[in-house]
Design a protein around this motif. Structure first.
Motif, PDB file in Angstrom:
ATOM      1  N   GLU A 100       0.833  -1.154  -0.143  1.00 21.52           N
ATOM      2  CA  GLU A 100       0.136   0.065   0.070  1.00 21.52           C
ATOM      3  C   GLU A 100       0.777   1.198   0.097  1.00 21.52           C
ATOM      4  N   GLN A 101       1.942   1.182   0.815  1.00 25.06           N
ATOM      5  CA  GLN A 101       2.835   2.461   0.875  1.00 25.06           C
ATOM      6  C   GLN A 101       3.730   2.444  -0.256  1.00 25.06           C
ATOM      7  N   ALA A 102       4.136   1.402  -0.839  1.00 24.84           N
ATOM      8  CA  ALA A 102       5.130   1.286  -1.826  1.00 24.84           C
ATOM      9  C   ALA A 102       4.486   1.750  -3.143  1.00 24.84           C
ATOM     10  N   GLU A 103       3.357   1.628  -3.320  1.00 24.71           N
ATOM     11  CA  GLU A 103       2.781   1.796  -4.629  1.00 24.71           C
ATOM     12  C   GLU A 103       2.878   3.612  -4.626  1.00 24.71           C
ATOM     13  N   SER A 104       2.204   4.053  -3.712  1.00 23.77           N
ATOM     14  CA  SER A 104       2.443   5.593  -3.748  1.00 23.77           C
ATOM     15  C   SER A 104       3.771   6.204  -3.768  1.00 23.77           C
ATOM     16  N   PHE A 105       4.579   5.624  -3.061  1.00 20.18           N
ATOM     17  CA  PHE A 105       6.145   6.020  -3.158  1.00 20.18           C
ATOM     18  C   PHE A 105       6.549   5.726  -4.670  1.00 20.18           C
ATOM     19  N   TYR A 106       6.367   4.605  -5.041  1.00 24.77           N
ATOM     20  CA  TYR A 106       6.869   4.519  -6.588  1.00 24.77           C
ATOM     21  C   TYR A 106       6.335   5.386  -7.446  1.00 24.77           C
ATOM     22  N   ASN A 107       5.202   5.599  -7.458  1.00 25.60           N
ATOM     23  CA  ASN A 107       4.342   6.720  -8.275  1.00 25.60           C
ATOM     24  C   ASN A 107       5.091   8.173  -8.133  1.00 25.60           C
ATOM     25  N   ASN A 108       5.406   8.375  -6.900  1.00 26.45           N
ATOM     26  CA  ASN A 108       6.272   9.746  -6.524  1.00 26.45           C
ATOM     27  C   ASN A 108       7.626   9.531  -6.856  1.00 26.45           C
ATOM     28  N   PHE A 109       8.236   8.546  -7.118  1.00 28.97           N
ATOM     29  CA  PHE A 109       9.314   8.498  -7.751  1.00 28.97           C
ATOM     30  C   PHE A 109       9.480   8.550  -9.322  1.00 28.97           C
ATOM     31  N   LEU A 110       8.394   7.967  -9.775  1.00 31.20           N
ATOM     32  CA  LEU A 110       8.168   8.361 -11.194  1.00 31.20           C
ATOM     33  C   LEU A 110       7.873   9.699 -11.504  1.00 31.20           C
ATOM     34  N   GLU A 111       7.169  10.507 -10.836  1.00 30.80           N
ATOM     35  CA  GLU A 111       6.627  11.949 -10.814  1.00 30.80           C
ATOM     36  C   GLU A 111       8.134  12.862 -10.576  1.00 30.80           C
ATOM     37  N   GLN A 112       9.141  12.242  -9.787  1.00 32.07           N
ATOM     38  CA  GLN A 112      10.020  13.060  -9.682  1.00 32.07           C
ATOM     39  C   GLN A 112      11.074  12.892 -10.949  1.00 32.07           C
ATOM     40  N   LEU A 113      10.878  11.802 -11.397  1.00 29.38           N
ATOM     41  CA  LEU A 113      11.968  11.490 -12.588  1.00 29.38           C
ATOM     42  C   LEU A 113      11.484  12.515 -13.763  1.00 29.38           C
ATOM     43  N   ARG A 114       9.976  12.537 -13.907  1.00 26.25           N
ATOM     44  CA  ARG A 114       9.334  13.099 -14.869  1.00 26.25           C
ATOM     45  C   ARG A 114       9.798  14.503 -14.861  1.00 26.25           C
ATOM     46  N   LYS A 115       9.699  15.179 -13.379  1.00 26.87           N
ATOM     47  CA  LYS A 115      10.104  16.550 -13.502  1.00 26.87           C
ATOM     48  C   LYS A 115      11.277  16.709 -13.795  1.00 26.87           C
ATOM     49  N   ALA A 116      12.362  15.963 -13.446  1.00 26.52           N
ATOM     50  CA  ALA A 116      13.771  16.306 -13.522  1.00 26.52           C
ATOM     51  C   ALA A 116      14.197  16.126 -14.957  1.00 26.52           C
ATOM     52  N   TYR A 117      13.444  15.313 -15.726  1.00 29.76           N
ATOM     53  CA  TYR A 117      13.845  14.913 -17.191  1.00 29.76           C
ATOM     54  C   TYR A 117      12.738  15.484 -18.042  1.00 29.76           C
ATOM     55  N   LYS A 118      12.243  14.685 -19.005  1.00 28.69           N
ATOM     56  CA  LYS A 118      11.276  14.927 -19.930  1.00 28.69           C
ATOM     57  C   LYS A 118      10.132  13.883 -19.619  1.00 28.69           C
ATOM     58  N   PRO A 119       8.972  14.018 -19.076  1.00 27.90           N
ATOM     59  CA  PRO A 119       8.027  13.311 -19.193  1.00 27.90           C
ATOM     60  C   PRO A 119       7.544  12.196 -20.108  1.00 27.90           C
ATOM     61  N   GLU A 120       7.767  12.496 -21.276  1.00 24.57           N
ATOM     62  CA  GLU A 120       7.564  11.636 -22.438  1.00 24.57           C
ATOM     63  C   GLU A 120       8.597  10.452 -22.488  1.00 24.57           C
ATOM     64  N   LEU A 121       9.670  10.781 -21.964  1.00 29.53           N
ATOM     65  CA  LEU A 121      11.011   9.877 -22.065  1.00 29.53           C
ATOM     66  C   LEU A 121      10.839   8.730 -20.943  1.00 29.53           C
ATOM     67  N   ILE A 122      10.047   9.068 -19.943  1.00 27.12           N
ATOM     68  CA  ILE A 122      10.104   8.240 -18.739  1.00 27.12           C
ATOM     69  C   ILE A 122       9.003   7.002 -18.914  1.00 27.12           C
ATOM     70  N   LYS A 123       9.179   5.819 -18.918  1.00 24.56           N
ATOM     71  CA  LYS A 123       8.163   4.648 -19.164  1.00 24.56           C
ATOM     72  C   LYS A 123       8.265   4.103 -17.855  1.00 24.56           C
ATOM     73  N   ASP A 124       7.120   2.813 -17.812  1.00 22.79           N
ATOM     74  CA  ASP A 124       6.694   2.436 -16.691  1.00 22.79           C
ATOM     75  C   ASP A 124       6.100   0.942 -17.003  1.00 22.79           C
ATOM     76  N   GLY A 125       6.429   0.107 -16.071  1.00 21.57           N
ATOM     77  CA  GLY A 125       5.688  -1.289 -16.108  1.00 21.57           C
ATOM     78  C   GLY A 125       4.221  -1.066 -15.538  1.00 21.57           C
TER      79      GLY A 125
END
Length: 207
Positions: A100-125
């Protein structure tokens, strides 16, 4: 937090026979989140992944450019098994952050990656799904990253983790009956006391 970063020629994720994500040249990141991780560890890992210099520059010089320098893609896959602790030959995952905690934490990780780089270049499983991850490792080049050790807040520990800690303390503080007998001083008048003769294991030496 742990990450296995692979330089890839291409990578993709398939769930239930359907391909849900794919990239060309870039990085495939397998990410394992521990129950100790905070925003601090998350930000550290984002910086490391995006600035890791594992690509060549225009002149062909190796280990010169990051994924951002080259404008390549990043495919992230959540993988709690990276937090495995072996108990003999059996994997134990009590150090992994609960789902339950890990899913929101992981989504936050993806969001931070997209903010620091380019959203369209960050893909996910697909978090929590049974995935087939197809990786064409380029090199091969595989880098293991781990965030700096953090001080654990007892409130963050799960009931299972607390139980595990109590077991470890008990194991350390309370020696077994046989250990107490072995460590008890022998009485000189005790005829069964050994003086280092054959059969006293404590006096044996490796050849």
């Amino acid at each position: 937090m742990k990450a296995i970063v692979q330089r890839v020629a291409q990578a993709s994720v398939t769930v239930g026979g359907e391909q849900i994500s794919s990239i060309g040249r870039g990085l495939c990141v397998l990410l394992g989140i521990s129950l100790e991780d905070t925003q601090r560890e998350l930000e550290h890992m984002v910086r490391k992944i995006l600035n890791l210099r594992i690509f060549e520059d225009e002149s062909g010089k190796h280990w010169s450019k990051s994924v951002m320098d080259k404008q390549y893609e990043v495919l992230c896959v959540s993988q709690f098994t990276l937090q495995c602790i072996l108990k003999g030959n059996k994997p134990d995952y009590h150090m992994a952050m609960p789902t339950e905690q890990a899913e929101s934490f992981y989504n936050n990780f993806l969001e931070q990656l997209r903010k620091a780089y380019k959203p369209e270049l960050i893909k996910d499983g697909k978090f929590g799904a049974y995935m087939q991850v197809h990786i064409q490792n380029d090199g091969p080049v595989t880098i293991e990253l781990e965030s700096p050790a953090a001080t654990v807040d007892p409130k963050q520990l799960t009931k299972l983790e607390k139980q595990q800690q109590r077991k470890e303390k008990t194991r350390t503080k309370v020696p077994s009956e046989s250990s107490r007998e072995r460590n008890a001083p022998r009485n000189k008048d005790d005829p069964s006391a050994s003086s280092g003769a054959e059969g006293d294991v404590s006096s044996e030496r490796e050849p």
